[in-house]
Design an enzyme around this catalytic site. Structure first.
Site, PDB file in Angstrom:
ATOM      1  N   ASP A   1      12.080   5.805   1.151  1.00 21.62           N
ATOM      2  CA  ASP A   1      12.670   4.567   1.516  1.00 21.62           C
ATOM      3  C   ASP A   1      11.703   3.388   1.767  1.00 21.62           C
ATOM      4  O   ASP A   1      10.775   3.749   2.317  1.00 21.62           O
ATOM      5  CB  ASP A   1      13.684   4.487   2.497  1.00 21.62           C
ATOM      6  CG  ASP A   1      14.756   5.405   2.568  1.00 21.62           C
ATOM      7  OD1 ASP A   1      15.045   5.866   1.325  1.00 21.62           O
ATOM      8  OD2 ASP A   1      15.836   5.324   3.255  1.00 21.62           O
TER       9      ASP A   1
ATOM     10  N   HIS B   1       9.620   7.970   4.096  1.00 14.86           N
ATOM     11  CA  HIS B   1       9.428   6.745   3.998  1.00 14.86           C
ATOM     12  C   HIS B   1       7.888   6.426   3.523  1.00 14.86           C
ATOM     13  O   HIS B   1       7.024   6.881   3.876  1.00 14.86           O
ATOM     14  CB  HIS B   1       9.552   5.921   5.213  1.00 14.86           C
ATOM     15  CG  HIS B   1      10.730   5.795   5.952  1.00 14.86           C
ATOM     16  ND1 HIS B   1      11.491   6.966   6.461  1.00 14.86           N
ATOM     17  CD2 HIS B   1      11.949   4.993   5.740  1.00 14.86           C
ATOM     18  CE1 HIS B   1      12.647   6.652   6.894  1.00 14.86           C
ATOM     19  NE2 HIS B   1      12.820   5.450   6.493  1.00 14.86           N
TER      20      HIS B   1
END
Length: 265
Positions: free
Chosen positions: A71, A217
């Protein structure tokens, strides 16, 4: 010189209009997701068995397959490192990108797609979606979709809400309005808290099960540094890595045409 985000957003929306669709028309006719079949387009259902799906956390399966997701990118320095690590092992992942970062690094987004990874929609500005109206939510998603399409030629077919803040009603609204399922996760090492690289990788290696969706992430340096340990550790456990679309039994995301809002009349 820093990019003026409002001007950039307007430029993307102008590109949307030029493509024959816009996120800001007052009335919409919603298209369906369609699978390319030569010159023919036929409706393609959401769901492994053709059912409608509003929220996805994992897939029930006995196969040792997992979807690794990233992400908040693209990140100019860390995302290329992630891509190099994945390429060295022949692994595909799914990247949920932020629209205002896509327009700052379209070449990097194009590389993600070119190397066989899936690109998902993670909104334009990473807002708290629970605080937005449905119209504002669709604006965030549509603008990002067109930014990705301008960079890659294809629009995302999955969406992940920032912070996971999206209730069932909102997910149903999005599916009905844009035919996009909401993809959440089943394994969350909370790497954004920066607990340390070994803590991140240990959590993933310990808590991953068949059909899992792993949240990471590609803006967290500890995550990137310990990614080889995660990939090699899960591979040693017999896991195979697939994209979200592959986990759902869909064709690759860039073999499908996702139609967003088109004007009525």
């Amino acid at each position: 010189m820093p990019i003026n985000e409002n001007k950039t957003r307007r430029a993307v929306l102008q590109g949307v209009t030029a493509l024959g669709a816009t996120a800001l028309w007052p009335r919409f006719a919603y298209g369906q997701d369609r699978l390319r079949t030569g010159t023919q387009l036929r409706p393609f259902p959401i769901g492994r068995n053709g059912e409608s799906v509003d929220q996805i956390r994992r897939i029930r399966t006995n196969d040792r397959v997992v979807a690794l997701t990233f992400d908040d990118g693209p990140h100019a320095v860390l995302t290329p490192q992630v891509l190099d690590i994945l390429a060295g092992r022949g692994i595909r992942a799914s990247f949920f990108v932020i629209g205002n970062r896509v327009v700052r690094a379209p070449g990097l987004v194009a590389r993600i797609a070119r190397e066989g990874h899936e690109i998902g929609n993670h909104t334009w500005s990473h807002p708290h979606m629970s605080q937005l109206s449905d119209h504002a939510i669709l604006d965030e998603i549509d603008t990002t979709a067109r930014a990705v399409e301008m960079a890659t030629g294809f629009s995302p077919v999955i969406m992940r809400p920032p912070y996971g803040e999206f209730d069932r009603r909102q997910s149903r609204m999005l599916r009905l309005a844009r035919n996009l399922p909401t993809v959440l996760w089943s394994v969350d090492p909370q790497d954004w808290r920066r607990p340390g690289g070994w803590a991140i990788s240990d959590y993933i290696l310990t808590n991953t099960n068949p059909g899992a969706v792993i949240l990471s992430h590609d803006i967290v340096d500890d995550t990137v540094r310990n990614l080889p340990r995660v990939l090699d550790g899960l591979s040693a456990q017999g896991y195979r890595f697939v994209t979200i679309s592959e986990l759902l039994g869909w064709p690759a995301w860039n073999q499908r045409r996702h139609l967003t809002a088109v004007p009525i009349g």
